[in-house]
Structure formats: structure tokens, C-alpha cells
Design a protein around this motif. Structure first.
Motif: not given
Length: 376
Positions: A24-27, A194-203
Motif C-alpha cells: 500500500l505504501y509503494w502504490v 521483498y524490498v530488494t525485488m521491488l527496487t530491482n523491478d523499479a530500476e
């Protein structure tokens, strides 16, 4: 995190709950960033990250603690709260001065009714040190091959110490202490993954977006980026009556450069011209937008500028390029450009009307001797 509140295994509940809160935070954060960019609100993404992240986690921590405040099991949601603090301090790298961090902790102690317990004071001091060290761990881990080492050297011992203060205060068993500490370690591992996956996807998405909107040779915006921006700026100008001007130029006799010296030299010419223009723009107004829209054709958009206001930057670009010399073996290539400039008018019904008028000005310069600026 017990059966008494959730009626399901604590581990399963915690995983889904924490992931839901973070998602929810990321969205919501991405929506805010997109909204500010769309409305051209001049707030740095890092500033939004700091204050929104801090506000979000404060609301979360106080909100979840309100469910059990004052009860004998008021420690049960502490792992959720520690995950929120880790996310805020390490992954968002929110930096809070001691003058702000201590009042936040103090207000929480008042809210939780724990001011009268020495264990709570020990817990609060440990928590503040934990927050600061998480910031430090984030900084130290940048560029390090195994950043996870700094992460776990911080979260594991401090997690144990924080739970130790809670054991002394609430006098629960050593088994419960070990169980909660183990849960925290597992949650911290899942959080990191979880955050590493999100960060890599965002990058990756940022890289793809940059590739799609930037010219690989000159590092300027490409025609796709120009099309997107002109549509937005044209609509904004039509709606709000805001001034908008455009400069279009191309390099005179560029085909002769390619034919005489080869395409590699031609590429060097394009890169040097683009770098020269970017330097002029950066020194004057970085909000001016620069694109390569064709082979040797370039465009600049001036949001908020009428034609007269563009003169300083246009003249500087014109002069700088016309004095540019490119070395090719024993030869020196001297460049010149032809330029067209115009501003949006009420007669322009679509961005192409605006573009065509500037394009006509450019070709007027080319047909009448080149190396000149036509404004109309």
C-alpha cells in the motif's frame, strides 16, 4: 501476533499483513510522485519519500498499537512496529534529527502509557540508537558487494535487545522471548527480499523508460519524448494561457560531413553539438527541454517563455555551435546551424500546427543562406 487476536498462525498473519502494508505504501507513494510530476509541482522525490514515508509509518505504528494499548499483552504487535521502523530508516533512508526523533518517541510513550517504566525508557533509547544505526548501515552498504551483512549486523542484535527490554517489563517467558525474536529475524529477511525485488523491478522500469524516451547517441530526449511533452505542454498552454516557445535547428551540410569523413565522425559531431546545447541550457534554465527529433534536427521547448524571453538562450546556443570545431585527423570541421523559433498562438489548434510553423522558420533560414535565425 498471537492466536488471541488473529486466530491464525502468527507467522502467516504477519507475513501477509506486513506485505500488504508495504505494498500500500509503494502504490500510494508512486501515485503521489506521478501526480506531482504531472502537475509540475517542484518538490523533490527524495523530499516526498522522507516526509510521506515518515508520516505513513507513524500513522501505522500508532494505529496498530491503539488496538492493544494499556493491556497486559501490549507487546504483541512490536514486531510489526519494528518492521515499520526498519523499512523507514533503512530502506527509505528517512533521516530524522535527534530533535525530532526524541519527541516522536516521547509522544509514543505517552500514548502507550509507558512513561513510568524504566524498561520502557531503556527500550526507547535503544530504539533511537537502532534508527540511527539503520541509517548508517544503509549508507555504509552502498557500493558494498554484500550489503545484507550491514543490514543483519544491525537488525538481529538490536531486535534481540529490544525484545529483552519487553521481557523485563511484561515478564513473559524466555520461550516467548526467543519465539518473538526469531519471528522478527524471519520478517526482516522477508522484508529485505521483498524490498530488494521491488527496487530491482523499479530500476529496470526506469532504465526501460529512459531507453524508450532518450536518444542513445546524444543522451537527449528523442522524438517519442518530444511528442509526449508537447502534447502535455500544448494542452496546458491552451487551458491556462501559459506561454510556450520552440526552437528548432539542424546542422548545416551535415550530409557532407558523413559523406566526407564517415558516419563515426558524423556521430561525434552530433554528440558534441548536443553536449554544447545541454551545457548552455543547464547554465540558463534546466527546465528548458531538449530533444533530437531527427537525423541532424534538434528541438527545444521553452515552457513559460514567449519569443522575446528565449532570445538569450537561443543566441547563446547559436553562437556556441557556430564556433564549434571538430577534429578529424588533420582536418578541422567547422559547424554552423540554421534555426527557426516561434511561440504558440491561439490559431494553433493542435501541436502539429505549432511544430509546422517553427519548421517553416527553420527552412526559411536554410533557403536564405543558412547559419541564421528566423523568428516568426
Amino acid at each position: 501476533m498471537t492466536w488471541s487476536h488473529w486466530q491464525v498462525p502468527p507467522f502467516t498473519t504477519s507475513v501477509f499483513f506486513v506485505l500488504g502494508v508495504l505494498t500500500l505504501y509503494w502504490v500510494s507513494y508512486n501515485w503521489i510522485i506521478s501526480w506531482t510530476h504531472t502537475h509540475q509541482i517542484k518538490v523533490a522525490d527524495d523530499t516526498i519519500n522522507t516526509w510521506y514515508g515518515l508520516a505513513y509509518m507513524i500513522v501505522f505504528v500508532f494505529g496498530i498499537q491503539s488496538l492493544i494499548v494499556g493491556q497486559t499483552n501490549a507487546w504483541e504487535f512490536m514486531n510489526f512496529e519494528l518492521i515499520a521502523i526498519t523499512f523507514c530508516a533503512y530502506f527509505l533512508n528517512v533521516r530524522i534529527s535527534y530533535f525530532l526523533l526524541f519527541p516522536i518517541v516521547l509522544v509514543y510513550m505517552v500514548f502507550d502509557g509507558s512513561l513510568g517504566y524504566w524498561q520502557s525508557w531503556a527500550h526507547a533509547i535503544t530504539l533511537m540508537i537502532f534508527f540511527v544505526l539503520l541509517n548508517l548501515a544503509h549508507t555504509r552498504s552502498e557500493g558494498f558487494r554484500r550489503p545484507i551483512v550491514f543490514y543483519f549486523l544491525t537488525v538481529i542484535p538490536f531486535g534481540g535487545l529490544l525484545w529483552f527490554w519487553m521481557k523485563l517489563k511484561f515478564n513473559f517467558s524466555w520461550f516467548t522471548f526467543g519465539e518473538e525474536w526469531l519471528y522478527l529475524i524471519i520478517f526482516e529477511i522477508l522484508l529485505y527480499i521483498y524490498v530488494t525485488m521491488l527496487t530491482n523491478d523499479a530500476e529496470l522500469r526506469l532504465q526501460l523508460a529512459k531507453f524508450a524516451s532518450h536518444d542513445a547517441l546524444t543522451k537527449t530526449g528523442n522524438f517519442a519524448a518530444y511528442t509526449e511533452d508537447i502534447e502535455r505542454l500544448f494542452q496546458q498552454s491552451s487551458r491556462e494561457g501559459r506561454a510556450l516557445s520552440m526552437m528548432m535547428f539542424d546542422i548545416d551540410h551535415f550530409k557532407a560531413v558523413n559523406d566526407t569523413y564517415g558516419h563515426s565522425v558524423g556521430d561525434t559531431v552530433l554528440r558534441e553539438v548536443a553536449a554544447t546545447v545541454q551545457t548552455v541550457v543547464a547554465e540558463n534554465d534546466p527546465h528548458v527541454k531538449f530533444y533530437r527529433t531527427g537525423g541532424e534536427e534538434f528541438n527545444l521547448l521553452f515552457p513559460g517563455y514567449d519569443v522575446a524571453a528565449t532570445k538569450t538562450i537561443v543566441d547563446q546556443i547559436f553562437t556556441a555551435i557556430n564556433h564549434l570545431e571538430i577534429q578529424s585527423g588533420d582536418d578541422v570541421i567547422r559547424l554552423s546551424v540554421s534555426v527557426g523559433v516561434s511561440a504558440i498562438t491561439t490559431d494553433d489548434k493542435a501541436p502539429m500546427d505549432f511544430y509546422n510553423r517553427v519548421d517553416r522558420n527553420l527552412y526559411y533560414s536554410k533557403r536564405h543562406g543558412r547559419m541564421q535565425i528566423t523568428v516568426a
